[in-house]
Design an enzyme around this catalytic site. Structure first.
Site, short mmCIF file in Angstrom:
data_model
loop_
_atom_site.label_atom_id
_atom_site.label_comp_id
_atom_site.label_asym_id
_atom_site.label_seq_id
_atom_site.Cartn_x
_atom_site.Cartn_y
_atom_site.Cartn_z
N GLU A 49 0.82 -1.22 0.00
CA GLU A 49 0.00 0.00 0.00
C GLU A 49 0.85 1.26 0.00
O GLU A 49 0.44 2.29 -0.56
CB GLU A 49 -0.95 0.00 1.21
CG GLU A 49 -2.06 -1.01 1.15
CD GLU A 49 -1.69 -2.38 1.68
OE1 GLU A 49 -2.58 -3.27 1.73
OE2 GLU A 49 -0.50 -2.57 2.06
N PHE A 111 -12.33 -7.15 13.19
CA PHE A 111 -11.17 -7.60 12.42
C PHE A 111 -10.79 -6.55 11.38
O PHE A 111 -11.63 -6.08 10.62
CB PHE A 111 -11.50 -8.93 11.73
CG PHE A 111 -10.40 -9.43 10.83
CD1 PHE A 111 -9.19 -9.85 11.35
CD2 PHE A 111 -10.58 -9.48 9.45
CE1 PHE A 111 -8.17 -10.31 10.54
CE2 PHE A 111 -9.57 -9.95 8.61
CZ PHE A 111 -8.36 -10.36 9.16
N GLN A 112 -9.52 -6.16 11.37
CA GLN A 112 -8.95 -5.16 10.45
C GLN A 112 -9.67 -3.81 10.56
O GLN A 112 -9.85 -3.12 9.57
CB GLN A 112 -8.96 -5.68 9.01
CG GLN A 112 -7.98 -6.83 8.79
CD GLN A 112 -7.71 -7.13 7.34
OE1 GLN A 112 -8.56 -6.92 6.48
NE2 GLN A 112 -6.52 -7.66 7.06
N LYS A 161 -18.02 -1.09 4.66
CA LYS A 161 -18.42 -2.14 3.73
C LYS A 161 -19.94 -2.14 3.47
O LYS A 161 -20.38 -2.35 2.34
CB LYS A 161 -18.00 -3.50 4.31
CG LYS A 161 -18.03 -4.65 3.33
CD LYS A 161 -17.38 -5.87 3.94
CE LYS A 161 -17.49 -7.09 3.02
NZ LYS A 161 -16.68 -6.96 1.81
N MET A 479 23.52 9.76 4.17
CA MET A 479 23.38 11.08 4.80
C MET A 479 23.58 11.00 6.31
O MET A 479 24.19 11.89 6.91
CB MET A 479 22.04 11.71 4.45
CG MET A 479 21.90 13.15 4.91
SD MET A 479 23.16 14.25 4.19
CE MET A 479 22.38 14.66 2.63
#
Length: 565
Positions: A49, A111-112, A161, A479
């Site tokens: 993602e 969930f999630q 959803k 760096m």
């Protein structure tokens, strides 16, 4: 007509002329993906993602259009947060759609489930949790309007959803009016006159351009002002390309790793025209010592950026392009009269600026058998004639690209400025290449940064994207190692990359081409061969391990206190 929430989303994207959606599916967005093949939208499946959001960001920066990212709930959404913050810090227009658990489960630790609206509240321009499908079309219209107007930025839509499955009559708004959001585009005429007057009186003026110049499409107007009035130009990292690097008035980037001439000029100027910038700490250095003798004019579309970091003598809230057009209309009659010759008046100042350029130019030791990273960037610039789209990772590779590539047009330099996100450059290059399939897109990378989103090699190869990755490989997190060398007695703690992949074999494993360069005499021929290949390519260039970026302004010092070697 009646549509489901998933159909409303996709139909609305179509009406917003969205061409590409970068995403990664999951259970909370499966209804959207079920409908996606029915719409004329090209979906690019990232391998993470973070890759998807950076690609949408790169697409937006390269085109000036809104980038779109679609991810699932929970870890899908949180994986995108770094990219959202990256876009927010650099004012990039992105709309991010996240799936969410059904509304009855919100707050139940389902969930999630994560509160992505709460998580991203501080790093989005605005965000929405849509609980009623009847609000969805309006929310999408508002999201695109907010992302692309005023000071651009990311907007997030969290879509449960059950809302994706719900049905309602579809009506997409033609226009959006938001009572609490009305950006000021047109400058106050009185302020324009004031600016024209200080320009006429100035003896040592300088233009300090920021990313707002590119965002507003003001590059041509800025060039007119600089050339007509004989005013030298410097720019931030985000504004590289807004003024051609081959113009004699160009001083290069200013700030922590800016040129000697740019830092000296802005420190000795009597007038600073700060256009579309925010006086970031990387630019100003020690704020109490910054441009102490200059009158500062600050033009920005975001009123909260003005007076935030430095005292401003003439503030102008406006779109940069509209301001420069208005200033031109005010100054042109004066120039036409022939009574004022700004370039002639500024001749002593320009002579001083030229002396600074000649006294301490950007340079590096070339009489060595080691490959110097600056030389690699110079070769890339020469081979591409400054016409490529250059993305970067973050660190030394980023600064060498900014210093030694000769950018000649806007939207050709894509880099994470404000957040400094390692791993940004490669997926951003994928987004830019999707937008411009016929242009050469090159990611200048470090061997540390490139590994953060290296899985996107599969994305580039899968979609036949001829992105070129040039790795400046020094075996360090360069760096941080440079800071350790200069300020921490060479205590190279956790910066030596003792175990690294064989990047050539890695490229081949993904189906890309791989090259390795270890001899300075091979750099140009190998790069030319790599750039000519119509496929994804990694060029692993083994550079001088302890080469530093210079100039460098130490933390807490004035920008005139530069380490030059």
């Amino acid at each position: 007509m009646e549509l489901t929430g998933a159909q409303i989303l996709l139909e609305s994207l179509r009406r917003e002329d969205v061409e590409v959606v970068f995403g990664f599916p999951g259970g909370a967005v499966i209804d959207i993906y079920d409908q996606l093949p029915k719409y004329p939208l090209r979906h690019v499946l990232a391998r993470h993602e973070q890759g998807a959001i950076h690609a949408a960001d790169g697409y937006a920066r390269a085109t000036g259009r809104v980038g779109v990212c679609l991810v699932t709930s929970g870890p899908g959404a949180t994986n995108a947060v770094t990219g959202i913050a990256t876009a927010y810090m650099d004012s990039v227009p992105v709309v991010v759609i996240t799936g969410q658990v059904p509304t009855p489960l919100i707050g139940n630790d389902a969930f999630q489930e994560v509160d992505i609206v709460g998580i991203t509240r501080s790093c989005t321009k605005h965000n929405y949790l849509v609980k009623d499908v009847r609000d969805l079309a309006r929310v999408i219209k508002e999201a695109f309007y907010l992302a692309s107007t005023g000071r651009p930025g990311p907007v997030l839509i969290d879509l449960p959803k059950d809302v994706q499955r719900a049905v309602c009559e579809y009506n997409y708004p033609k226009d959006i009016k938001m009572r609490s959001y009305n950006p000021t585009y047109t400058p106050n005429p009185k302020q324009v006159v004031k600016v024209a007057e200080v320009v006429r009186r100035a003896k040592k003026p300088i233009i300090y351009a920021g990313g707002g110049v590119i965002a507003s499409g003001a590059s041509a107007d800025l060039a007119w002002l600089a050339r007509s009035c004989g005013i030298p130009v410097t720019a931030t990292l985000m504004a590289l390309g807004c003024f051609p690097a081959d113009d004699p008035l160009w001083l290069g980037m200013l700030g922590m790793h800016g040129t000697y001439a740019a830092n000296m000029a802005i420190s000795h100027a009597d007038l600073i025209l700060a256009i579309g910038c925010r006086f970031d700490d990387r630019v100003t250095g020690k704020i109490s010592e910054f441009a102490k003798n200059a009158k500062i004019v600050h033009i920005d579309i975001d009123p909260t950026s003005i007076q935030k970091n430095v005292h401003v003598h003439i503030p102008v809230v406006a779109d940069c392009q509209k301001f420069l057009t208005a200033l031109r209309q005010t100054l042109e009659p004066v120039l036409a009269e022939g009574t004022e010759s700004f370039p002639k008046r500024h001749a002593p100042w320009l002579s001083q600026v030229t002396a600074w350029q000649e006294e301490k130019p950007l340079t590096y030791a070339s009489d060595t058998d080691k490959i110097k990273p600056q030389y690699v960037v110079e070769v890339i610039s020469r081979l591409t004639k400054g016409e490529a789209i250059i993305t970067t990772e973050v660190g030394q590779n980023q600064m060498w690209a900014a210093q030694f590539y000769q950018f000649v047009r806007p939207r050709s330099f894509i880099s994470s400025g404000g957040l400094g996100t390692m791993g940004f450059g490669f997926p951003a290059a994928i987004g830019a290449q999707m937008a411009f399939p016929d242009r050469l897109v090159i990611d200048v990378a470090g061997d540390g940064s490139i590994q953060m989103c290296i899985q996107e090699l599969a994305t580039a190869v899968c979609y036949g994207l001829p992105v070129k990755i040039v790795i400046l490989n020094n075996g360090y997190l360069g760096m941080v190692r440079q800071w350790q060398e200069l300020f921490y007695e060479k205590n190279y703690c956790a910066t030596c990359l003792d175990v690294a992949p064989d990047f050539v074999k890695l490229a081949e494993a993904y189906g890309a081409a791989g090259f390795r360069v270890t001899d300075p005499g091979q750099v140009e021929s190998v790069l030319a061969e790599a750039f000519a290949l119509p496929k994804t390519v990694i060029v692993d260039v083994v550079i001088d391990r302890e080469e530093n970026v210079a100039p460098m302004v130490p933390a807490g010092k004035s920008i005139t206190e530069m380490i030059l070697v």
